[in-house]
Design a protein around this motif. Structure first.
Motif, PDB file in Angstrom:
ATOM      1  N   GLU A  36       1.137  -1.153   0.140  1.00  0.00           N
ATOM      2  CA  GLU A  36       0.127   0.094   0.080  1.00  0.00           C
ATOM      3  C   GLU A  36       0.884   1.450  -0.015  1.00  0.00           C
ATOM      4  N   ALA A  37       2.150   0.948   0.471  1.00  0.00           N
ATOM      5  CA  ALA A  37       3.114   2.195   0.497  1.00  0.00           C
ATOM      6  C   ALA A  37       3.721   2.430  -0.722  1.00  0.00           C
ATOM      7  N   GLY A  38       3.466   1.455  -1.647  1.00  0.00           N
ATOM      8  CA  GLY A  38       4.180   1.631  -2.982  1.00  0.00           C
ATOM      9  C   GLY A  38       5.263   0.680  -3.469  1.00  0.00           C
ATOM     10  N   ALA A  39       5.599  -0.016  -2.564  1.00  0.00           N
ATOM     11  CA  ALA A  39       6.560  -0.870  -2.740  1.00  0.00           C
ATOM     12  C   ALA A  39       6.244  -2.451  -3.267  1.00  0.00           C
ATOM     13  N   GLY A  40       7.158  -2.654  -4.163  1.00  0.00           N
ATOM     14  CA  GLY A  40       7.243  -4.184  -4.571  1.00  0.00           C
ATOM     15  C   GLY A  40       7.617  -4.990  -3.450  1.00  0.00           C
ATOM     16  N   VAL A  41       7.182  -6.179  -3.234  1.00  0.00           N
ATOM     17  CA  VAL A  41       7.632  -7.099  -2.151  1.00  0.00           C
ATOM     18  C   VAL A  41       8.195  -8.440  -2.542  1.00  0.00           C
ATOM     19  N   PRO A  42       9.256  -8.499  -3.270  1.00  0.00           N
ATOM     20  CA  PRO A  42       9.846 -10.088  -3.612  1.00  0.00           C
ATOM     21  C   PRO A  42      10.187 -10.599  -2.332  1.00  0.00           C
ATOM     22  N   THR A  43      10.217 -11.920  -2.661  1.00  0.00           N
ATOM     23  CA  THR A  43      10.686 -12.988  -1.469  1.00  0.00           C
ATOM     24  C   THR A  43      11.832 -14.074  -1.929  1.00  0.00           C
ATOM     25  N   THR A  44      12.722 -13.997  -1.053  1.00  0.00           N
ATOM     26  CA  THR A  44      13.813 -15.192  -1.675  1.00  0.00           C
ATOM     27  C   THR A  44      13.041 -16.623  -2.028  1.00  0.00           C
ATOM     28  N   PHE A  45      11.984 -17.063  -1.071  1.00  0.00           N
ATOM     29  CA  PHE A  45      11.367 -18.329  -1.237  1.00  0.00           C
ATOM     30  C   PHE A  45      10.840 -18.466  -2.450  1.00  0.00           C
ATOM     31  N   GLU A  46      10.094 -17.249  -2.715  1.00  0.00           N
ATOM     32  CA  GLU A  46       9.273 -17.436  -4.263  1.00  0.00           C
ATOM     33  C   GLU A  46      10.695 -17.077  -5.507  1.00  0.00           C
ATOM     34  N   SER A  47      11.711 -16.204  -5.341  1.00  0.00           N
ATOM     35  CA  SER A  47      12.413 -15.490  -6.486  1.00  0.00           C
ATOM     36  C   SER A  47      13.679 -16.241  -6.293  1.00  0.00           C
ATOM     37  N   GLY A  48      14.100 -16.744  -5.408  1.00  0.00           N
ATOM     38  CA  GLY A  48      15.545 -16.965  -5.183  1.00  0.00           C
ATOM     39  C   GLY A  48      16.352 -16.175  -4.811  1.00  0.00           C
ATOM     40  N   ALA A  49      17.569 -16.006  -5.015  1.00  0.00           N
ATOM     41  CA  ALA A  49      18.698 -14.876  -4.992  1.00  0.00           C
ATOM     42  C   ALA A  49      17.968 -13.623  -5.579  1.00  0.00           C
ATOM     43  N   LEU A  50      18.123 -12.566  -4.727  1.00  0.00           N
ATOM     44  CA  LEU A  50      17.697 -11.250  -5.390  1.00  0.00           C
ATOM     45  C   LEU A  50      18.833 -10.241  -5.560  1.00  0.00           C
ATOM     46  N   ARG A  51      19.185  -9.577  -6.598  1.00  0.00           N
ATOM     47  CA  ARG A  51      20.240  -8.733  -6.974  1.00  0.00           C
ATOM     48  C   ARG A  51      19.618  -7.270  -7.602  1.00  0.00           C
ATOM     49  N   VAL A  52      20.039  -6.287  -6.574  1.00  0.00           N
ATOM     50  CA  VAL A  52      19.623  -4.938  -6.732  1.00  0.00           C
ATOM     51  C   VAL A  52      20.913  -4.085  -7.307  1.00  0.00           C
ATOM     52  N   ARG A  53      20.866  -3.302  -8.346  1.00  0.00           N
ATOM     53  CA  ARG A  53      21.857  -2.665  -8.904  1.00  0.00           C
ATOM     54  C   ARG A  53      21.255  -1.078  -8.699  1.00  0.00           C
ATOM     55  N   LEU A  54      22.173  -0.277  -8.140  1.00  0.00           N
ATOM     56  CA  LEU A  54      22.192   1.133  -7.980  1.00  0.00           C
ATOM     57  C   LEU A  54      22.901   1.754  -8.960  1.00  0.00           C
ATOM     58  N   THR A  55      22.677   2.023 -10.002  1.00  0.00           N
ATOM     59  CA  THR A  55      23.453   2.607 -10.979  1.00  0.00           C
ATOM     60  C   THR A  55      22.928   3.740 -11.671  1.00  0.00           C
ATOM     61  N   ALA A  56      23.867   4.202 -12.708  1.00  0.00           N
ATOM     62  CA  ALA A  56      23.417   5.502 -13.360  1.00  0.00           C
ATOM     63  C   ALA A  56      22.351   5.223 -14.382  1.00  0.00           C
ATOM     64  N   ASP A  57      22.050   4.074 -14.494  1.00  0.00           N
ATOM     65  CA  ASP A  57      20.915   3.425 -15.524  1.00  0.00           C
ATOM     66  C   ASP A  57      19.720   3.464 -14.783  1.00  0.00           C
ATOM     67  N   GLY A  58      19.673   3.554 -13.560  1.00  0.00           N
ATOM     68  CA  GLY A  58      18.419   3.225 -12.626  1.00  0.00           C
ATOM     69  C   GLY A  58      18.725   2.328 -11.522  1.00  0.00           C
ATOM     70  N   ILE A  59      17.384   1.935 -10.893  1.00  0.00           N
ATOM     71  CA  ILE A  59      17.592   0.972  -9.861  1.00  0.00           C
ATOM     72  C   ILE A  59      16.969  -0.178 -10.670  1.00  0.00           C
ATOM     73  N   THR A  60      17.588  -1.524 -10.766  1.00  0.00           N
ATOM     74  CA  THR A  60      17.071  -2.487 -11.260  1.00  0.00           C
ATOM     75  C   THR A  60      17.021  -3.759 -10.219  1.00  0.00           C
ATOM     76  N   LEU A  61      16.155  -4.413 -10.249  1.00  0.00           N
ATOM     77  CA  LEU A  61      15.848  -5.646  -9.563  1.00  0.00           C
ATOM     78  C   LEU A  61      15.750  -6.925 -10.404  1.00  0.00           C
ATOM     79  N   ALA A  62      16.682  -8.113 -10.170  1.00  0.00           N
ATOM     80  CA  ALA A  62      16.671  -9.117 -11.030  1.00  0.00           C
ATOM     81  C   ALA A  62      16.273 -10.492 -10.059  1.00  0.00           C
ATOM     82  N   ALA A  63      15.527 -11.326 -10.198  1.00  0.00           N
ATOM     83  CA  ALA A  63      15.335 -12.401  -9.469  1.00  0.00           C
ATOM     84  C   ALA A  63      15.875 -13.678 -10.031  1.00  0.00           C
ATOM     85  N   ARG A  64      16.653 -14.584  -9.295  1.00  0.00           N
ATOM     86  CA  ARG A  64      17.236 -15.628  -9.834  1.00  0.00           C
ATOM     87  C   ARG A  64      16.376 -16.725 -10.688  1.00  0.00           C
TER      88      ARG A  64
END
Length: 809
Positions: free
Chosen positions: A750-778
């Motif tokens: 409700e606060a506007g956040a996506g809520v990925p979980t490791t048991f659903e998605s495996g390892a979660l990789r977040v990158r804070l880069t000049a191209d933006g903030i990206t999230l990759a699920a294994r």
């Protein structure tokens, strides 16, 4: 002759000359096509509907017999693998039946693995009407826990191979962790046709239904006799080499074996099956020479072939019909059948026929690393060392040549399958292969034969086998401790393996082949892959899937920090050893510049010892009073900068008492492109305290939800103040705490956040880069067809359930 007749005759002759003979049904090309089809099917992100698979199988079978052999074999393999995979996944426990207690009766198959507080075993459930329909006749992997010591009698220690038991168990579908470089236990369960995993409830109420019987009971009895009659510590290796019983091998033993590249020898291997088959063939040949009249009924060569097959099958049974032994037994049977048919057959044709027979029987065998190593090793040797009847035999030279070919040819596969290359492997194998295979294994097998004929007579042979093994093992331990025996390799791109195999092929071409040194360039993508490190001022944060716990790797362009290391529980599972270290190796992390232990709870600090023992660590922080070894205090106000990225500790302040969860180190990471907040297990009280002290410090684009999403954390004001785009949850699948709490998930959403979980998605990789903030699920990044099946099943189950949907992000 008229012109028309001459033209007709010449045309017919041309057609005869242009006609090429059809490719053999079971030739090497057909075997490769079937293998390619199976691999293509199992590499799909989702499984096609079974009618499509059946159509592909039928069309492929027809084309393979009467049309285009290669295209038909490819389609045949694709359809066959898909049908087997669909059947295997359909046999697994449905989502709706998970975490329910079931009364089961069945027979224990294989050898139970006894540990200090746990016994793991596999049970084949009875097919009777009183059993749950979803489990009748299927195999389940169970664990039995109790507080009995392994030397004392009790329900756990009474579990014996081949016995029938009635137990109450809590079950779920096979489920594993998913990380870079990690072991895929879901693929293993599918290949082994395991329908469910779980644990025994109330072990004291378990009841035996019948005593041990069968080949597994015989194997366990002999294993116990070896342990009782051989006083040396190496008796566990004698059991492994004689019976394939590796349950007594400790983590240290496996570390030494992996570092020296000897894991293929310590259990019953295909080479050992070949030795037994050859011994049986020699015995049969000698008997036929003593009784020449028998050759009138059965020629001596046929008798030797039959004896070799019998010996191979007998030894495969001794090993519990393990896959490597069955592959070799099948190959020996193929060679024997070719001789019986009186049709000459080259080695490569026998190998192709054995491969196709195995693939037709079980196409999911390709999910096992041993399949690739066994067939690839034999194929390399057949290609590089072709038989030459007129050549002068040089046993020593041929032996060293075979070792060099196997080492170089299998290096790409070993590096890809295991994520490391054994630099000591060639040297260790030169000593281990002849000594263990020609001395230790025969003595161990002679002990089995003698003990089977007369109880107590096998001890002589087993003790000498242990002494022979002890002559080499200290040398291998010293070699493993040099630090250069095993070289961990980062995870490479998909094209790295075929390029490296092409490079190996180029290097093994005959002498005089031009530009051989250039072949080494084809190895670069595998041995030195691109690591994709962040640039200066950027950061990458990887949440490692450790089950019910937390571990986060933070990388900048030149530094690496590890926040927590996951759990280490009493049953022997250590997330530091099983999940964190393989992930660090796969990501190319060879040292850690700093470790932050949020607090001393096991689910956060359990893997600390394994990580500390395996990697150089420049600095380590933990809360005061946490008693985490070899760390200095983690205090609010501590700050440092790495490569343009700012790190700050926000909690706990100096003199704050150690209160477990509430004393967790809270780490803020700031880049020019976004901020991240690691919160440990703090609760609502500390969240409000952080808001009062510095509200701006909790604002972050990425937040790790405190305490795995428990109800006592994620205060509404704190959630709103973060303004997070992603709220990551690290929790175990179907954990007993119910993390994350549905209300907490809904609050973050409700606060506007996506809520990925490791048991659903495996390892979660977040990158804070000049191209933006990206999230990759294994699980999304490297999809597997069994993931898609389970995902559809979960969605279907949730639509019928009242529990809110937890999205994958």
């Amino acid at each position: 002759m008229s012109g028309r007749t001459a033209q007709r005759d010449s045309g017919g002759m041309a057609s005869i000359l242009d006609e090429t003979p059809p490719r053999p049904l079971f030739g090497p090309a057909a075997a490769l096509a079937v293998l390619a089809g199976i691999g293509a099917c199992l590499s799909l992100p989702a499984l096609p509907p079974w009618p499509c698979l059946a159509f592909a199988f039928a069309c492929g079978f027809g084309a393979w017999l009467h049309g285009d052999r290669l295209a038909g074999a490819f389609s045949l393999g694709l359809g066959l693998a898909g049908l087997h995979a669909a059947a295997g996944l359909a046999q697994q426990l449905p989502q709706a039946l998970e975490n329910q207690e079931r009364m089961l009766s069945g027979r224990i198959v294989g050898l139970p693995q006894s540990e200090p507080r746990r016994t793991r075993f596999r049970m084949r459930v009875d097919a009777g009407a009183e059993m749950p329909p979803a489990l009748r006749g299927k195999e389940v992997q169970l664990s039995c826990y109790d507080d009995f010591d392994a030397a004392e009698p009790g329900p756990r220690t009474a579990l014996a191979a081949g016995a029938r038991w009635r137990i109450r168990a809590r079950l779920r579908a096979p489920r594993g962790l998913r990380n870079p470089g990690g072991f895929d236990s879901e693929a293993y369960a599918l290949a082994q046709r395991i329908a469910a995993t779980g644990y025994v409830r109330e072990p004291g109420l378990a009841r035996p239904l019948s005593p041990p019987a069968g080949i597994d009971a015989w194997r366990e009895r002999l294993s116990r006799r070896i342990a009782a009659q051989v006083p040396q510590a190496s008796s566990k290796f004698v059991r492994a080499l004689a019976l394939g019983d590796t349950q007594a091998l400790a983590d240290r033993d496996w570390e030494v074996l992996r570092a020296n590249g000897l894991t293929h020898l310590i259990a019953i291997s295909g080479f050992h099956v070949g030795l037994v088959a050859g011994f049986f063939a020699l015995i049969a040949g000698a008997i036929w020479r003593l009784h020449p009249a028998w050759a009138r009924c059965l020629p001596r060569q046929d008798a030797a072939g039959a004896a070799a097959v019998a010996g191979a099958l007998t030894y495969a049974a001794v090993a519990g019909f393990a896959l490597p032994t069955m592959r070799t037994a099948l190959m020996i049977a193929v060679v024997a059948a070719a001789r019986w048919s009186r049709r000459p057959q080259r080695g490569v044709e026998s190998l192709a026929l054995a491969a196709m027979a195995l693939l037709f029987a079980d196409p999911l065998a390709v999910l096992a690393p041993g399949f690739w190593l066994s067939f690839a090793g034999v194929a390399w040797l057949l290609w590089c060392l072709p038989p030459n009847p007129g050549a002068v035999r040089r046993p020593v030279r041929d032996f060293f040549g075979a070792q060099a070919i196997a080492t170089l040819g299998l290096l790409p596969l070993s590096a890809t399958l295991f994520g490391q290359a054994s630099l000591a492997g060639p040297l260790a194998n030169l000593a281990a292969v002849p000594w263990w295979s020609l001395v230790v294994v025969p003595l161990s097998l002679l002990g089995l034969g003698a003990e089977s004929l007369c109880e107590g007579t096998g001890a002589f042979f087993w003790r000498w086998a242990a002494r022979a093994f002890d002559a080499t093992w200290p040398w291998f331990e010293a070699l493993a401790d040099t630090g250069v025996a095993a070289y961990g390799l980062p995870e490479a791109a998909w094209y790295a393996l075929p390029l490296a195999c092409l490079g190996a092929f180029w290097l093994l071409l005959p002498r005089g082949t031009p530009a051989k040194p250039l072949a080494l360039l084809l190895w670069l993508p595998l041995l030195w892959p691109q690591r994709g490190l962040p640039k200066s001022g950027e950061a990458e944060l990887t949440t490692i899937d450790v089950g019910q716990g937390l571990s986060v790797l933070v990388r900048t362009s030149e530094h690496a920090l590890l926040y927590d290391m996951g759990p280490a529980v009493r049953d022997g599972y250590d997330a530091g050893e099983r999940a964190v270290l393989p992930t660090l190796r796969a990501l190319g992390v060879r040292r850690l510049d700093r470790i932050v232990v949020s607090h001393a709870d096991n689910d956060h600090a359990g893997g600390w010892e394994a990580v500390r023992r395996s990697l150089p660590i420049a600095d380590a922080l933990a809360p005061q009073g946490s008693r985490v070894a070899q760390t200095r205090p983690c205090l609010a106000g501590t700050e440092w900068r790495w490569d343009g990225v700012r790190f700050r500790i926000l909690h706990p302040p100096p003199d704050f008492p150690y209160l477990g969860n509430e004393a967790s180190c809270v780490l803020r990471i700031e880049t020019a492109h976004g901020a991240a907040l690691l919160t440990g297990d703090i609760g609502e009280v500390i969240e409000r305290r952080l808001l009062r002290q510095a509200r701006a410090d909790v604002r972050a684009d990425v937040v790790w939800v405190a305490h795995h999403g428990s109800r006592g954390s994620s205060d509404p004001a704190f959630v709103a103040a973060t303004g997070a785009r992603y709220a990551l949850v690290s929790a175990g699948y179907s954990n007993r705490f119910g993390h994350p709490n549905p209300g907490v998930v809904e609050r973050w959403q409700e606060a506007g956040a996506g809520v990925p979980t490791t048991f659903e998605s495996g390892a979660l990789r977040v990158r804070l880069t000049a191209d933006g903030i990206t999230l990759a699920a294994r699980r999304r990044q490297v999809p597997r067809l069994w993931d898609a099946v389970r995902r559809r099943e979960r969605v279907s189950y949730r639509q019928e359930s009242t529990r809110p949907l937890v999205p994958e992000g």
